[in-house]
Write a protein that holds these residues in place. Sequence first.
Motif, short mmCIF file in Angstrom:
data_model
loop_
_atom_site.label_atom_id
_atom_site.label_comp_id
_atom_site.label_asym_id
_atom_site.label_seq_id
_atom_site.Cartn_x
_atom_site.Cartn_y
_atom_site.Cartn_z
N LYS A 24 -4.96 -18.91 -3.80
CA LYS A 24 -4.65 -17.61 -4.44
C LYS A 24 -4.12 -16.63 -3.41
CE LYS A 24 -7.75 -17.42 -8.40
NZ LYS A 24 -9.03 -16.90 -8.89
N LEU A 25 -4.72 -16.65 -2.23
CA LEU A 25 -4.26 -15.77 -1.15
C LEU A 25 -2.81 -16.12 -0.80
CD1 LEU A 25 -4.99 -13.58 0.94
CD2 LEU A 25 -5.71 -15.43 2.48
N HIS A 63 -9.58 -8.15 -2.57
CA HIS A 63 -8.64 -8.89 -3.39
C HIS A 63 -9.04 -10.34 -3.61
CE1 HIS A 63 -6.20 -5.52 -1.80
NE2 HIS A 63 -5.85 -5.47 -3.06
N ASP A 93 0.73 -10.13 -8.38
CA ASP A 93 -0.08 -8.93 -8.45
C ASP A 93 -1.51 -9.24 -8.01
OD1 ASP A 93 -0.92 -6.71 -11.21
OD2 ASP A 93 -1.59 -6.78 -9.16
N ALA A 94 -1.98 -8.50 -7.01
CA ALA A 94 -3.31 -8.77 -6.47
C ALA A 94 -4.39 -8.66 -7.55
CB ALA A 94 -3.60 -7.78 -5.36
N GLN A 132 -4.56 -6.72 2.29
CA GLN A 132 -5.15 -7.73 1.41
C GLN A 132 -6.55 -8.03 1.94
OE1 GLN A 132 -2.22 -10.85 1.72
NE2 GLN A 132 -0.79 -9.80 0.38
N SER A 134 -0.63 -17.41 -2.86
CA SER A 134 0.20 -16.92 -3.98
C SER A 134 0.44 -15.43 -3.87
CB SER A 134 -0.46 -17.21 -5.32
OG SER A 134 -0.66 -18.59 -5.46
N MET A 135 -0.57 -14.72 -3.37
CA MET A 135 -0.41 -13.26 -3.21
C MET A 135 0.73 -12.92 -2.27
SD MET A 135 -4.11 -11.50 -2.94
CE MET A 135 -3.46 -9.94 -2.39
N GLN A 136 0.93 -13.76 -1.25
CA GLN A 136 2.02 -13.48 -0.30
C GLN A 136 3.36 -13.57 -1.02
OE1 GLN A 136 0.64 -12.45 2.44
NE2 GLN A 136 -1.27 -13.24 1.58
N VAL A 181 -4.64 -11.95 -9.44
CA VAL A 181 -5.07 -13.17 -8.79
C VAL A 181 -6.50 -13.11 -8.27
CG1 VAL A 181 -2.79 -14.02 -8.18
CG2 VAL A 181 -3.99 -12.53 -6.60
N THR A 238 2.40 -7.92 5.60
CA THR A 238 1.10 -7.84 4.94
C THR A 238 0.00 -8.10 5.96
OG1 THR A 238 1.28 -10.15 4.23
CG2 THR A 238 1.83 -8.49 2.59
#
Length: 389
Positions: free
Chosen positions: A359-360, A325, A368-369, A299, A362-364, A372, A266
């Motif tokens: 949140k960033l 995002h 779902d972007a 992202q 959690s995105m990893q 979040v 990512t």
Amino acid sequence: MALFLDTSRGDSDATAYAIGDDVVRVASAHLLNRAVEDNPGEALVVIDADYDLAGALAIASDYRIRRPSLGVVLLRRRIDVALIAQALQAGVREVVTVDDLPAIAAACKRSREVSARQLGITPSIGQGQIVTVFSSKGGCGKTTIAINLAVALSAVERRKTILVDLDLQFGDVGISLGLPSTPTIADALPMQGQLDAIGVASLIHPHGSGLDCLLAPMTPEEVESIPGALVTEMLQVLRTEYDYVVIDSPPAFTDTVLAALDLSDTYVLVTTPDIPALKNLRITLDTFDELGYPRSAWQLVLNRGDEMNGLESGDIETALGANVHIVIPQSSDVSRAGNRGVPIVTDNPRHPVALALQKLASMQRGLDAERVGAVDVRQRKTGLFRRGK
Ligand SMILES: Nc1ncnc2c1ncn2[C@@H]1O[C@H](COP(=O)(O)OP(=O)(O)O)[C@@H](O)[C@H]1O
Ligand SMILES: [Mg+2]
């Protein structure tokens, strides 16, 4: 982590122990909600036997819609078929009698596994995720974001994480985290071609948060001697040892940065809401398209995103031709925490900046972007600059 809604005044330590390590008790539905909001990666809620049944079912059916990856395990003093049917209908994953500790442990384990599958998290099997934080403009907040993201993955998400400072010339990860200045990545040079986990481990600085760090060299001569191939070799080793490899980078497409980008899963692409930074990001995105780095792995992070200076989020996204995002607000608390060597995600986890960075993180983990916190995308024709191809 697991959240345990425990309103009993009795002794529930054994229950908490059965749920697993790192249980956070909350005493009301309100506090539970807050904890769930604050922890986007949270996967398990256990509701104690003394909690009112109707309330418990309402919580389960609410999370089933709002957070399908969050499992609810319900404890009761007695269980019958009608109760189980009612609970499953409401979205409870499992109902267990409160005095059956092995059954509680097993139910929690099963629920965690279901959540992990839903979130697309597979247990570490020697193929960690490489995340490069990049921006072709200096001062956007790359280092701040890379440090906080890595600390969040390590200290909050409890994933084995290493932060690699590939801003070889002006790297400031070491000084920001109060680490000794040697060893550095340059000390890997004599091992090139035969770099293994033991060799890399000898260069690593552990940080108090649980995070490991690999630091940038000390002198310009050392910087120039580091080839892209060494970075490739190093990342291939690190990927087998860590769940996450977070890379901080310089504001340029150097050989070593390209080596990192080629292996990344990512790309955290940072901009601020001003025309020069947006223009640079736009060029970066075009370059990414040309290099074949998939858009699904982008992202986009808008740092200092509350200082829009007359711009609108719709304008920004139209100009970039891509969704933003995560929006991180501007706050002097960021530098204040940084100056004390404590990243804001651990210094003040409830701070709006820390929540955005969490949140960033959690995105990893595959959230779902859109869910979040993507900013609203409006298809507006007015652009800051045209997408020219
Ligand atoms: N959201 C923010 N609010 C306030 N200050 C910030 C924010 N993000 C970064 N900073 C500050 O901006 C400066 C540059 O950030 P840094 O992370 O070093 O950027 P880069 O690595 O892209 O050059 C630092 O002093 C940092 O503390
Ligand atoms: Mg930097």
